[in-house]
Design a protein around this motif. Structure first.
Motif, PDB file in Angstrom:
ATOM      1  N   ASP A   5      11.301  25.814  67.322  1.00 49.00           N
ATOM      2  CA  ASP A   5      10.406  25.937  66.174  1.00 49.00           C
ATOM      3  C   ASP A   5       9.707  24.607  65.941  1.00 49.00           C
ATOM      4  N   MET A   6       8.430  24.672  65.679  1.00 48.63           N
ATOM      5  CA  MET A   6       7.659  23.522  65.229  1.00 48.63           C
ATOM      6  C   MET A   6       6.463  24.076  64.477  1.00 48.63           C
ATOM      7  N   GLY A   7       6.721  24.431  63.228  1.00 47.45           N
ATOM      8  CA  GLY A   7       5.684  25.086  62.459  1.00 47.45           C
ATOM      9  C   GLY A   7       6.008  25.113  60.987  1.00 47.45           C
ATOM     10  N   TYR A   8       5.423  26.102  60.300  1.00 47.39           N
ATOM     11  CA  TYR A   8       5.519  26.190  58.848  1.00 47.39           C
ATOM     12  C   TYR A   8       6.202  27.488  58.446  1.00 47.39           C
ATOM     13  N   ASP A   9       7.180  27.369  57.544  1.00 43.36           N
ATOM     14  CA  ASP A   9       7.890  28.517  56.991  1.00 43.36           C
ATOM     15  C   ASP A   9       7.279  28.829  55.624  1.00 43.36           C
ATOM     16  N   ALA A  10       6.528  29.930  55.536  1.00 38.23           N
ATOM     17  CA  ALA A  10       5.803  30.243  54.307  1.00 38.23           C
ATOM     18  C   ALA A  10       6.741  30.561  53.150  1.00 38.23           C
ATOM     19  N   GLN A  11       7.829  31.270  53.403  1.00 34.64           N
ATOM     20  CA  GLN A  11       8.741  31.635  52.322  1.00 34.64           C
ATOM     21  C   GLN A  11       9.442  30.418  51.734  1.00 34.64           C
ATOM     22  N   ALA A  12       9.841  29.481  52.588  1.00 33.01           N
ATOM     23  CA  ALA A  12      10.539  28.276  52.125  1.00 33.01           C
ATOM     24  C   ALA A  12       9.582  27.152  51.764  1.00 33.01           C
ATOM     25  N   GLN A  13       8.286  27.324  52.055  1.00 36.34           N
ATOM     26  CA  GLN A  13       7.281  26.278  51.872  1.00 36.34           C
ATOM     27  C   GLN A  13       7.765  24.980  52.528  1.00 36.34           C
ATOM     28  N   ALA A  14       8.100  25.097  53.804  1.00 33.70           N
ATOM     29  CA  ALA A  14       8.687  23.960  54.524  1.00 33.70           C
ATOM     30  C   ALA A  14       8.178  23.930  55.956  1.00 33.70           C
ATOM     31  N   VAL A  15       8.112  22.722  56.499  1.00 30.59           N
ATOM     32  CA  VAL A  15       7.893  22.587  57.940  1.00 30.59           C
ATOM     33  C   VAL A  15       9.268  22.487  58.599  1.00 30.59           C
ATOM     34  N   VAL A  16       9.362  23.024  59.803  1.00 30.68           N
ATOM     35  CA  VAL A  16      10.639  23.078  60.513  1.00 30.68           C
ATOM     36  C   VAL A  16      10.425  22.659  61.960  1.00 30.68           C
ATOM     37  N   VAL A  17      11.282  21.754  62.432  1.00 29.58           N
ATOM     38  CA  VAL A  17      11.343  21.413  63.850  1.00 29.58           C
ATOM     39  C   VAL A  17      12.778  21.661  64.298  1.00 29.58           C
ATOM     40  N   ARG A  18      12.942  22.542  65.296  1.00 32.90           N
ATOM     41  CA  ARG A  18      14.276  22.911  65.774  1.00 32.90           C
ATOM     42  C   ARG A  18      14.280  22.814  67.301  1.00 32.90           C
ATOM     43  N   TYR A  19      15.297  22.110  67.826  1.00 33.03           N
ATOM     44  CA  TYR A  19      15.334  21.813  69.264  1.00 33.03           C
ATOM     45  C   TYR A  19      16.741  21.984  69.788  1.00 33.03           C
ATOM     46  N   ASP A  20      16.880  22.772  70.834  1.00 29.13           N
ATOM     47  CA  ASP A  20      18.154  22.899  71.549  1.00 29.13           C
ATOM     48  C   ASP A  20      18.133  21.965  72.750  1.00 29.13           C
ATOM     49  N   ALA A  21      19.047  20.990  72.779  1.00 30.29           N
ATOM     50  CA  ALA A  21      19.075  19.994  73.851  1.00 30.29           C
ATOM     51  C   ALA A  21      20.147  20.345  74.867  1.00 30.29           C
ATOM     52  N   PHE A  22      19.815  20.090  76.138  1.00 33.12           N
ATOM     53  CA  PHE A  22      20.759  20.258  77.246  1.00 33.12           C
ATOM     54  C   PHE A  22      20.784  18.939  78.018  1.00 33.12           C
ATOM     55  N   LEU A  23      21.897  18.262  77.988  1.00 40.76           N
ATOM     56  CA  LEU A  23      22.034  16.966  78.651  1.00 40.76           C
ATOM     57  C   LEU A  23      22.898  17.147  79.893  1.00 40.76           C
ATOM     58  N   ARG A  24      22.286  16.976  81.064  1.00 41.62           N
ATOM     59  CA  ARG A  24      22.984  17.170  82.327  1.00 41.62           C
ATOM     60  C   ARG A  24      23.253  15.832  82.994  1.00 41.62           C
ATOM     61  N   GLY A  25      24.474  15.672  83.481  1.00 37.46           N
ATOM     62  CA  GLY A  25      24.835  14.463  84.202  1.00 37.46           C
ATOM     63  C   GLY A  25      24.869  14.708  85.701  1.00 37.46           C
ATOM     64  N   ARG A  26      24.880  13.629  86.473  1.00 40.31           N
ATOM     65  CA  ARG A  26      24.899  13.767  87.932  1.00 40.31           C
ATOM     66  C   ARG A  26      26.191  14.400  88.424  1.00 40.31           C
ATOM     67  N   ASP A  27      27.241  14.296  87.602  1.00 43.23           N
ATOM     68  CA  ASP A  27      28.521  14.877  87.996  1.00 43.23           C
ATOM     69  C   ASP A  27      28.588  16.369  87.708  1.00 43.23           C
ATOM     70  N   GLY A  28      27.486  16.936  87.213  1.00 41.19           N
ATOM     71  CA  GLY A  28      27.446  18.367  86.954  1.00 41.19           C
ATOM     72  C   GLY A  28      27.829  18.767  85.547  1.00 41.19           C
ATOM     73  N   THR A  29      28.255  17.811  84.732  1.00 41.93           N
ATOM     74  CA  THR A  29      28.616  18.141  83.355  1.00 41.93           C
ATOM     75  C   THR A  29      27.373  18.447  82.527  1.00 41.93           C
ATOM     76  N   VAL A  30      27.517  19.334  81.572  1.00 44.49           N
ATOM     77  CA  VAL A  30      26.416  19.714  80.696  1.00 44.49           C
ATOM     78  C   VAL A  30      26.903  19.664  79.250  1.00 44.49           C
ATOM     79  N   LYS A  31      26.123  19.000  78.419  1.00 43.22           N
ATOM     80  CA  LYS A  31      26.403  18.967  76.987  1.00 43.22           C
ATOM     81  C   LYS A  31      25.209  19.571  76.263  1.00 43.22           C
ATOM     82  N   THR A  32      25.472  20.372  75.257  1.00 43.25           N
ATOM     83  CA  THR A  32      24.395  21.019  74.515  1.00 43.25           C
ATOM     84  C   THR A  32      24.578  20.788  73.017  1.00 43.25           C
TER      85      THR A  32
END
Length: 211
Positions: A143-170
């Motif tokens: 999300d990166m926009g405007y919520d009309a009901q809440a009268q708010a701007v919202v930025v929402r981001y799901d991050a995926f961090l991958r390491g060379r060893d194959g591990t993944v953190k979210t």
């Protein structure tokens, strides 16, 4: 009857002919060149509030580098318009506001610059070092926009961090600002602040995760 002397008449012709030629050229160009449609009232741009100082932008072994990828989005964010969520089933776009570039690409730039400033690491944007870098930050911009009901701007981001060893953190990150009037002059700076707040949250998370 024109009482001008022949010399005066010749001088007058020398002034009139270039003017007529210029007028004809302008008319021809107007018929051949289109300058596009109506220019939008506001062009929106994201900028990083924390930036790396002038000079070297970090260094070290390629294995310590961090690659920041452009996040995925749904179709509402794949255009140069600012989405306005009316309710759970209806979506519109903010009037007279257009992004200068796709919001996902701008958000990646804010992420990368904030990470350079707050981690001191070698941070690159794009796939050039994929397979060699120590970590890859990928994800989805939900999300990166405007919520009309809440009268708010919202930025929402799901991050995926991958390491060379194959591990993944979210992790999911979100920032919102309420009490924002639904016009471009109010939404634009609020979105920029929210995007920067998310970038700072991400950088703190990556610092805590280690290399």
């Amino acid at each position: 009857m024109d009482s001008a002397t022949p010399r005066a008449k010749a001088a007058r012709r020398r002034r009139i002919v270039p003017a007529l030629l210029a007028l004809g050229l302008s008319a021809a160009l107007a018929g051949c060149i289109s300058l596009g449609g109506k220019v939008p009232d506001t062009m929106l741009r994201l900028t990083a509030e924390q930036t790396a100082p002038a000079g070297a932008l970090g260094g070290g072994p390629v294995g310590s580098a961090l690659v920041v990828m452009e996040p995925e989005t749904d179709r509402s964010l794949a255009v140069l318009r600012v989405p306005v969520r009316i309710d759970g089933a209806r979506l519109a776009y903010l009037k007279n506001a257009v992004w200068v570039e796709r919001p996902a690409r701008q958000f990646r730039s804010v992420l990368a610059e904030t990470l350079r400033a707050r981690t001191g690491r070698l941070v690159t944007e794009g796939p050039e070092l994929l397979g060699q870098a120590g970590q890859v930050l990928d994800g989805s911009l939900l999300d990166m926009g405007y919520d009309a009901q809440a009268q708010a701007v919202v930025v929402r981001y799901d991050a995926f961090l991958r390491g060379r060893d194959g591990t993944v953190k979210t992790r999911r990150f979100e920032s919102r600002a309420t009490g924002v009037v639904p016009d471009a002059n109010s939404v634009a700076p609020a979105l920029n602040r929210a995007a920067n707040e998310v970038a700072i949250q991400v950088s703190d998370w990556i610092n805590a995760s280690g290399t």
